[in-house]
Design a protein around this motif. Sequence first.
Motif, PDB file in Angstrom:
ATOM      1  N   LEU A  62      43.299  47.383  42.950  1.00 17.54           N
ATOM      2  CA  LEU A  62      44.392  46.419  42.806  1.00 17.54           C
ATOM      3  C   LEU A  62      43.801  45.016  42.800  1.00 17.54           C
ATOM      4  O   LEU A  62      42.777  44.759  43.451  1.00 17.54           O
ATOM      5  CB  LEU A  62      45.376  46.479  43.983  1.00 17.54           C
ATOM      6  CG  LEU A  62      46.159  47.767  44.198  1.00 17.54           C
ATOM      7  CD1 LEU A  62      45.471  48.620  45.249  1.00 17.54           C
ATOM      8  CD2 LEU A  62      47.570  47.441  44.690  1.00 17.54           C
ATOM      9  N   ALA A  63      44.482  44.120  42.078  1.00 22.35           N
ATOM     10  CA  ALA A  63      44.168  42.687  42.183  1.00 22.35           C
ATOM     11  C   ALA A  63      45.054  42.125  43.284  1.00 22.35           C
ATOM     12  O   ALA A  63      46.225  42.492  43.402  1.00 22.35           O
ATOM     13  CB  ALA A  63      44.476  41.996  40.855  1.00 22.35           C
ATOM     14  N   VAL A  64      44.502  41.229  44.091  1.00 24.57           N
ATOM     15  CA  VAL A  64      45.272  40.635  45.177  1.00 24.57           C
ATOM     16  C   VAL A  64      44.990  39.137  45.224  1.00 24.57           C
ATOM     17  O   VAL A  64      43.911  38.685  44.820  1.00 24.57           O
ATOM     18  CB  VAL A  64      44.921  41.311  46.530  1.00 24.57           C
ATOM     19  CG1 VAL A  64      43.494  41.037  46.967  1.00 24.57           C
ATOM     20  CG2 VAL A  64      45.894  40.899  47.630  1.00 24.57           C
ATOM     21  N   ASP A  88      49.177  48.261  36.204  1.00 26.03           N
ATOM     22  CA  ASP A  88      50.396  47.452  36.045  1.00 26.03           C
ATOM     23  C   ASP A  88      50.095  46.025  35.576  1.00 26.03           C
ATOM     24  O   ASP A  88      51.019  45.227  35.388  1.00 26.03           O
ATOM     25  CB  ASP A  88      51.155  47.371  37.379  1.00 26.03           C
ATOM     26  CG  ASP A  88      51.690  48.728  37.808  1.00 26.03           C
ATOM     27  OD1 ASP A  88      51.896  49.582  36.923  1.00 26.03           O
ATOM     28  OD2 ASP A  88      51.876  48.937  39.014  1.00 26.03           O
ATOM     29  N   ILE A  89      48.824  45.705  35.418  1.00 30.98           N
ATOM     30  CA  ILE A  89      48.475  44.332  35.046  1.00 30.98           C
ATOM     31  C   ILE A  89      48.739  44.098  33.563  1.00 30.98           C
ATOM     32  O   ILE A  89      48.358  44.905  32.708  1.00 30.98           O
ATOM     33  CB  ILE A  89      47.009  44.041  35.411  1.00 30.98           C
ATOM     34  CG1 ILE A  89      46.886  44.004  36.943  1.00 30.98           C
ATOM     35  CG2 ILE A  89      46.526  42.727  34.798  1.00 30.98           C
ATOM     36  CD1 ILE A  89      45.470  43.937  37.459  1.00 30.98           C
ATOM     37  N   ASP A  90      49.423  42.998  33.290  1.00 35.03           N
ATOM     38  CA  ASP A  90      49.703  42.578  31.923  1.00 35.03           C
ATOM     39  C   ASP A  90      48.477  41.771  31.452  1.00 35.03           C
ATOM     40  O   ASP A  90      48.277  40.622  31.858  1.00 35.03           O
ATOM     41  CB  ASP A  90      50.983  41.726  31.938  1.00 35.03           C
ATOM     42  CG  ASP A  90      51.368  41.193  30.566  1.00 35.03           C
ATOM     43  OD1 ASP A  90      50.498  41.065  29.700  1.00 35.03           O
ATOM     44  OD2 ASP A  90      52.566  40.878  30.395  1.00 35.03           O
ATOM     45  N   ARG A 123      42.478  33.928  39.794  1.00 34.02           N
ATOM     46  CA  ARG A 123      43.470  35.019  39.800  1.00 34.02           C
ATOM     47  C   ARG A 123      43.446  35.745  38.460  1.00 34.02           C
ATOM     48  O   ARG A 123      43.457  36.978  38.401  1.00 34.02           O
ATOM     49  CB  ARG A 123      44.888  34.487  40.036  1.00 34.02           C
ATOM     50  CG  ARG A 123      45.188  34.087  41.462  1.00 34.02           C
ATOM     51  CD  ARG A 123      46.690  33.939  41.696  1.00 34.02           C
ATOM     52  NE  ARG A 123      47.335  32.931  40.869  1.00 34.02           N
ATOM     53  CZ  ARG A 123      47.378  31.628  41.132  1.00 34.02           C
ATOM     54  NH1 ARG A 123      46.788  31.158  42.213  1.00 34.02           N
ATOM     55  NH2 ARG A 123      47.999  30.791  40.322  1.00 34.02           N
ATOM     56  N   ALA A 124      43.418  34.953  37.386  1.00 33.64           N
ATOM     57  CA  ALA A 124      43.433  35.558  36.048  1.00 33.64           C
ATOM     58  C   ALA A 124      42.156  36.372  35.813  1.00 33.64           C
ATOM     59  O   ALA A 124      42.213  37.483  35.271  1.00 33.64           O
ATOM     60  CB  ALA A 124      43.588  34.465  34.992  1.00 33.64           C
ATOM     61  N   GLU A 125      41.014  35.842  36.230  1.00 36.57           N
ATOM     62  CA  GLU A 125      39.745  36.570  36.027  1.00 36.57           C
ATOM     63  C   GLU A 125      39.753  37.892  36.793  1.00 36.57           C
ATOM     64  O   GLU A 125      39.332  38.927  36.270  1.00 36.57           O
ATOM     65  CB  GLU A 125      38.565  35.699  36.482  1.00 36.57           C
ATOM     66  CG  GLU A 125      38.272  34.572  35.511  1.00 36.57           C
ATOM     67  CD  GLU A 125      37.271  33.549  36.063  1.00 36.57           C
ATOM     68  OE1 GLU A 125      36.872  32.672  35.295  1.00 36.57           O
ATOM     69  OE2 GLU A 125      36.914  33.627  37.266  1.00 36.57           O
ATOM     70  N   VAL A 126      40.231  37.840  38.027  1.00 36.25           N
ATOM     71  CA  VAL A 126      40.269  39.072  38.831  1.00 36.25           C
ATOM     72  C   VAL A 126      41.228  40.076  38.201  1.00 36.25           C
ATOM     73  O   VAL A 126      40.929  41.267  38.110  1.00 36.25           O
ATOM     74  CB  VAL A 126      40.647  38.757  40.298  1.00 36.25           C
ATOM     75  CG1 VAL A 126      41.024  40.025  41.040  1.00 36.25           C
ATOM     76  CG2 VAL A 126      39.496  38.048  41.002  1.00 36.25           C
ATOM     77  N   ARG A 127      42.383  39.600  37.712  1.00 36.00           N
ATOM     78  CA  ARG A 127      43.341  40.520  37.070  1.00 36.00           C
ATOM     79  C   ARG A 127      42.689  41.194  35.856  1.00 36.00           C
ATOM     80  O   ARG A 127      42.875  42.386  35.630  1.00 36.00           O
ATOM     81  CB  ARG A 127      44.607  39.771  36.666  1.00 36.00           C
ATOM     82  CG  ARG A 127      45.496  39.504  37.872  1.00 36.00           C
ATOM     83  CD  ARG A 127      46.723  38.697  37.542  1.00 36.00           C
ATOM     84  NE  ARG A 127      47.546  38.561  38.726  1.00 36.00           N
ATOM     85  CZ  ARG A 127      48.068  37.402  39.160  1.00 36.00           C
ATOM     86  NH1 ARG A 127      47.896  36.291  38.479  1.00 36.00           N
ATOM     87  NH2 ARG A 127      48.768  37.381  40.260  1.00 36.00           N
ATOM     88  N   LEU A 128      41.941  40.419  35.085  1.00 31.43           N
ATOM     89  CA  LEU A 128      41.281  41.009  33.908  1.00 31.43           C
ATOM     90  C   LEU A 128      40.226  42.033  34.328  1.00 31.43           C
ATOM     91  O   LEU A 128      40.114  43.107  33.724  1.00 31.43           O
ATOM     92  CB  LEU A 128      40.668  39.901  33.049  1.00 31.43           C
ATOM     93  CG  LEU A 128      41.693  38.990  32.365  1.00 31.43           C
ATOM     94  CD1 LEU A 128      41.010  37.788  31.703  1.00 31.43           C
ATOM     95  CD2 LEU A 128      42.508  39.770  31.331  1.00 31.43           C
ATOM     96  N   GLU A 129      39.472  41.714  35.379  1.00 32.76           N
ATOM     97  CA  GLU A 129      38.445  42.660  35.858  1.00 32.76           C
ATOM     98  C   GLU A 129      39.092  43.953  36.357  1.00 32.76           C
ATOM     99  O   GLU A 129      38.628  45.055  36.056  1.00 32.76           O
ATOM    100  CB  GLU A 129      37.633  42.032  37.007  1.00 32.76           C
ATOM    101  CG  GLU A 129      36.650  40.964  36.554  1.00 32.76           C
ATOM    102  CD  GLU A 129      36.175  40.079  37.704  1.00 32.76           C
ATOM    103  OE1 GLU A 129      35.669  38.967  37.417  1.00 32.76           O
ATOM    104  OE2 GLU A 129      36.323  40.473  38.881  1.00 32.76           O
ATOM    105  N   VAL A 130      40.173  43.782  37.123  1.00 35.16           N
ATOM    106  CA  VAL A 130      40.819  44.970  37.709  1.00 35.16           C
ATOM    107  C   VAL A 130      41.529  45.775  36.623  1.00 35.16           C
ATOM    108  O   VAL A 130      41.482  47.008  36.628  1.00 35.16           O
ATOM    109  CB  VAL A 130      41.780  44.550  38.847  1.00 35.16           C
ATOM    110  CG1 VAL A 130      42.612  45.739  39.314  1.00 35.16           C
ATOM    111  CG2 VAL A 130      40.985  43.961  40.016  1.00 35.16           C
TER     112      VAL A 130
END
Length: 141
Positions: A62-64, A88-90, A123-130
């Motif tokens: 999960l991204a947090v 669930d990440i867009d 936040r955006a970088e972590v979401r992309l990684e996750v």
Amino acid sequence: MADTLHLQIITPDKLLVREDVDTVQIPGKNGYLGILPGHAPLITELMIGEISYTQGGTTQYLAVAWGFAEVLSDKVTILADTAERSEDIDVQRAQEAKAKADEALRQAAPDLDYAAVQYAQRRAEVRLEVAARAGHATTAH
Ligand code: ATP
């Protein structure tokens, strides 16, 4: 001693995870913290990063961003400001958020809230990684 951890991950919107797991890794204030059953009790702030947990050899991600975690010997409770499961990440939204932050940092306007934009970028970088881990849940052999 219990041989699993009861993991709960809660955001203001919903209860995201309630599972018995083998290990949990969280982005704590002083870096990533790996937690096994029997861990010493502690409370830590959460940073922007990745939460992972392993259950029967399979790891979920999960991204947090921001929040708190309470660790007890048989239980980990995470109260996150925001958290998203990898699937669930867009991705498009995260790409747009990263492009916007990159551009704002490049332009460096005099009134730029530098810290806020850097956090948005992270936040955006972590979401992309996750998100890139979705469908690639690792299974130990
Ligand atoms: P954006 O600029 O795209 O809104 P942000 O980093 O400012 O991104 P947050 O304030 O961290 O967004 O989150 C607001 C809400 O939107 C939270 O519920 C968060 O889980 C959700 N969210 C943000 N970005 C995504 C994404 N890429 N995919 C899924 N949910 C997201």
